[in-house]
Structures are given as structure tokens and as C-alpha cells.
Scaffold this active site. Structure first.
Site, PDB file in Angstrom:
ATOM      1  CD  GLU A 118     -18.021  27.056  82.481  1.00 27.64           C
ATOM      2  OE1 GLU A 118     -18.602  27.533  81.532  1.00 27.64           O
ATOM      3  OE2 GLU A 118     -16.906  27.503  82.789  1.00 27.64           O
ATOM      4  CG  HIS A 121     -22.831  29.170  81.138  1.00 25.68           C
ATOM      5  ND1 HIS A 121     -21.821  29.527  81.242  1.00 25.68           N
ATOM      6  CD2 HIS A 121     -23.864  29.792  81.891  1.00 25.68           C
ATOM      7  CE1 HIS A 121     -21.781  30.269  82.374  1.00 25.68           C
ATOM      8  NE2 HIS A 121     -22.971  30.622  82.780  1.00 25.68           N
ATOM      9  CE1 TYR A 127     -36.862  27.506  77.606  1.00 25.87           C
ATOM     10  CE2 TYR A 127     -35.667  29.487  77.982  1.00 25.87           C
ATOM     11  CZ  TYR A 127     -36.917  28.865  78.092  1.00 25.87           C
ATOM     12  OH  TYR A 127     -37.986  29.470  78.308  1.00 25.87           O
ATOM     13  CD  GLU A 191     -14.004  30.328  81.665  1.00 24.12           C
ATOM     14  OE1 GLU A 191     -13.195  30.355  82.566  1.00 24.12           O
ATOM     15  OE2 GLU A 191     -15.101  29.823  81.690  1.00 24.12           O
ATOM     16  CD  GLU A 225     -18.151  31.624  80.658  1.00 22.79           C
ATOM     17  OE1 GLU A 225     -16.942  31.566  81.052  1.00 22.79           O
ATOM     18  OE2 GLU A 225     -18.888  30.563  80.783  1.00 22.79           O
ATOM     19  CG  HIS A 228     -16.682  30.932  85.064  1.00 28.10           C
ATOM     20  ND1 HIS A 228     -17.256  30.336  84.009  1.00 28.10           N
ATOM     21  CD2 HIS A 228     -17.569  31.062  86.028  1.00 28.10           C
ATOM     22  CE1 HIS A 228     -18.468  29.984  84.502  1.00 28.10           C
ATOM     23  NE2 HIS A 228     -18.408  30.306  85.855  1.00 28.10           N
TER      24      HIS A 228
HETATM   25 FE    FE Z   1     -17.111  29.619  82.061  1.00 26.39          FE
END
Ligand code: FE
Length: 344
Positions: A118, A121, A127, A191, A225, A228
């Protein structure tokens, strides 16, 4: 928790996702929840960092006045506006709700990996925002300013209430159902549904050969993801096996209602953000797509499908949605399976 000096070994049969009896959360072995160890290893072999992806083309395209239309610029900023805070919201829940109450050490191992992902991400959005020279204050505050984002996040964050209370403890039907609800809301809705209109938009850019550096990062994020989501689904299904008394008809109805509410929030977001559609995807397509993925999530935790919609974006499922991501990612240049080699 103080330790007791004893030669008595950990009994694997007492290990539970939550409420492990006399749970020793420190000893990884013997493992019971093998899916968590698998997920941990998959996470490691998928390791990536945003700064390894060049943003040169994206920067040129963003600066040029001829490549992106005004609608496309707005769409990119809005999906980034959702993304920039979404993974921080997920991270908070993973650490402050899941990690605290899960009593399976192997699940905790994966949760630590997930928490780091996470962070990666959020780093990725930072960035992109920095590379394109976007206004950080504007992008990172969008979740408090833009209704369509605010409404999704306010819904999700309401499920931190109670469970973030330091006095919250599992061990009663009511508390355990609250924990299970939290896993379902964060894994399945946040998610598994709330990222998907934005993913579709980013791959829309990619299919037009636009903003490919940003889109490539979003591909890696989507791969993480989907792990997850898988882990969350495994948590839910294992808790159901270990504590079937929690999975009452009332509870199931409530979860179906929440998932329907999440589905609506997501397609409302897509409709408000892309009123005239984008890259050939219109409001009806988004609605149908979100319904289609919501049905798939429902089925995976044993709840009845609600919409029976077909997939209007077959390229999403062919390319990246869930099971086929492996082939898709074989195109990747950098190999991380050898990651971790140190050179001095
Ligand atoms: Fe996640």
C-alpha cells in the site's frame, strides 16, 4: 502480552484467523492458513518500485497541448485524485484493524507485506504527480473536495469507526461480525470494486498509447490489488468455516446491501467524473462493468449474484482482471523473481 515459560508446544488446531485460543501470534510455525504464506511469497515475487518506470513519454505528452484533450486531462487528474489517498486509507485499515485483531501469525506475515505494498502504491501516485508537475495540494486533497471521491471514501471510512477504538475486542458474536464486516468492506468493496472504474480509465489511456508510464504503474498496482482481494476473500471464507455462527441470514443480507451500495457509489463516481464518457466507454458501460465485477466478488464469498450483467470491457478481463494476470505480466521486462541479490 507477557509470555509464560512452558515446554508445551503450540497446537495448530487452536489457530484461528481471529480469536485463536491462547493464540501465540509470535511463532510462525506450525502454519495452518497456508493461503497466507502463498500470498506472501507471490507478493515478494511481484515486487516492484515506481521509480524504475520511466515517465519521460508521459511528461512530454502532458506538456504538449496536442496529445491529450481537456476531457482526458480532467479524467487523469480525477482518477489520480481518487488513487492518491485510497491506498493510505487501505493501509490504515490493514494496520490498525486487521493486524491488531488477526491471531494467525502467517496471516500477519502477509498483512505486513500488504501494508508495504500500500505504501508503494501511494509512492507511485506521488511519483506520477511529481513527474507531471501537478499541484500536489489539489490532487491529494481531492478526497475532501470532489463529491464523487468524497462519497466513496466517507462510506469506507465509516467502517473504521468502532473498530479503531482501542477498547474494541473480538470474541463476541457482535464484535466478530463487526470485524468480518470490516474485512468485507475493505477487501471486497474498497479493493475489489472502488478501484475499478479508475483502473479502466488508466488502461483506456494505455490502449491509445497515452500516458503509458503511468498506466504501467497502475498495472502493477492492479496486480498487487488482486492479491489483496484474494487474501481478503480467503480471510472471509476461512472465518466462515471457523465461526459459522457469524454467517447468519441477517448478516448476509446486510453484506449484500453494503456491496450493492458500494456498486452504486462506484458507478455514480464514474458517471460524474466522465459525463460524456471516455475512450469509447460511456456511463452505461461503466455501470454494467461495475455490476459485473460486483457479481464476481459476491460469488467468491458465497453470496448470490445481484445484477447478472455481462462484461462490456472484455479487454479488462482478458488483460488484467483476476486470474489471467500471469500471462499478461509475462510481457514485463524486469524480472523480480531474483530480487534481493546484494552487490557490494
Ligand atoms: Fe490494497
Amino acid at each position: 502480552m507477557p509470555i509464560t515459560k512452558t515446554t508445551e508446544r503450540v497446537n495448530i488446531n487452536k489457530r484461528r484467523i481471529i480469536n485463536g485460543e491462547d493464540a501465540d501470534v509470535i511463532q510462525l510455525y506450525p502454519m495452518k492458513h497456508a493461503f497466507a504464506w502463498t500470498a506472501y511469497n507471490v507478493g515478494n515475487s511481484n515486487h516492484w518500485l515506481p521509480t524504475e518506470i520511466t515517465m519521460q513519454n508521459d511528461i512530454e505528452q502532458w506538456k504538449s497541448r496536442d496529445v491529450l484533450s481537456e476531457d482526458e486531462r480532467k479524467a487523469l487528474k480525477t482518477v489520480l485524485g481518487f488513487f492518491t489517498t485510497a491506498d493510505s486509507i487501505a493501509a490504515n485499515n490493514v494496520v490498525m484493524a486487521m493486524y491488531r485483531h488477526v491471531t494467525s501469525p502467517e496471516c500477519r506475515m502477509y498483512i505486513l507485506r500488504q501494508a508495504y505494498e500500500e505504501a508503494i502504491h501511494t509512492h507511485s501516485y506521488q511519483y506520477i504527480v511529481e513527474s507531471l508537475g501537478l499541484d500536489e495540494g489539489e490532487l491529494f486533497n481531492m478526497y475532501r473536495e470532489v463529491d464523487a471521491i468524497y462519497n466513496k471514501d466517507a462510506f469506507i471510512l465509516s467502517f473504521n469507526e468502532g473498530i479503531f477504538n482501542p477498547n474494541f475486542k473480538t470474541g463476541t458474536i457482535e464484535a466478530d461480525q463487526k470485524f468480518l464486516e470490516n474485512v468485507i468492506v475493505f477487501s471486497i468493496i474498497m479493493e475489489g470494486i472502488f478501484f475499478y472504474s479508475s483502473f479502466a480509465v488508466m488502461f483506456g489511456f494505455q490502449r491509445q498509447n497515452k500516458m503509458v508510464g503511468s498506466a504501467e504503474q497502475i498495472q502493477y498496482i492492479m496486480r498487487d490489488e488482486s492479491q489483496h482481494l484474494n487474501f481478503g476473500i480467503n480471510l472471509v471464507n476461512t472465518i466462515k468455516e471457523e465461526q459459522p455462527e457469524l454467517w447468519t441470514a441477517d448478516f448476509q443480507d446486510r453484506m449484500i446491501r453494503l456491496i450493492r451500495q458500494g456498486t452504486e457509489l462506484e458507478y455514480t463516481f464514474a458517471r460524474e467524473v466522465f459525463p460524456t464518457g471516455i475512450f469509447g466507454m460511456n456511463a452505461d458501460n461503466f455501470k454494467q462493468y461495475i455490476e459485473y465485477i460486483a457479481d464476481r466478488r459476491l460469488a467468491r464469498i458465497g453470496l448470490p449474484e445481484q445484477y447478472h450483467s455481462t462484461n462490456p470491457f472484455p479487454w479488462m478481463s482478458e488483460a488484467i482482471d483476476l486470474n489471467k494476470e500471469k500471462n499478461f505480466f509475462e510481457t514485463r521486462v524486469t524480472e523480480y523473481s531474483v530480487g534481493g541479490t546484494l552487490e557490494w
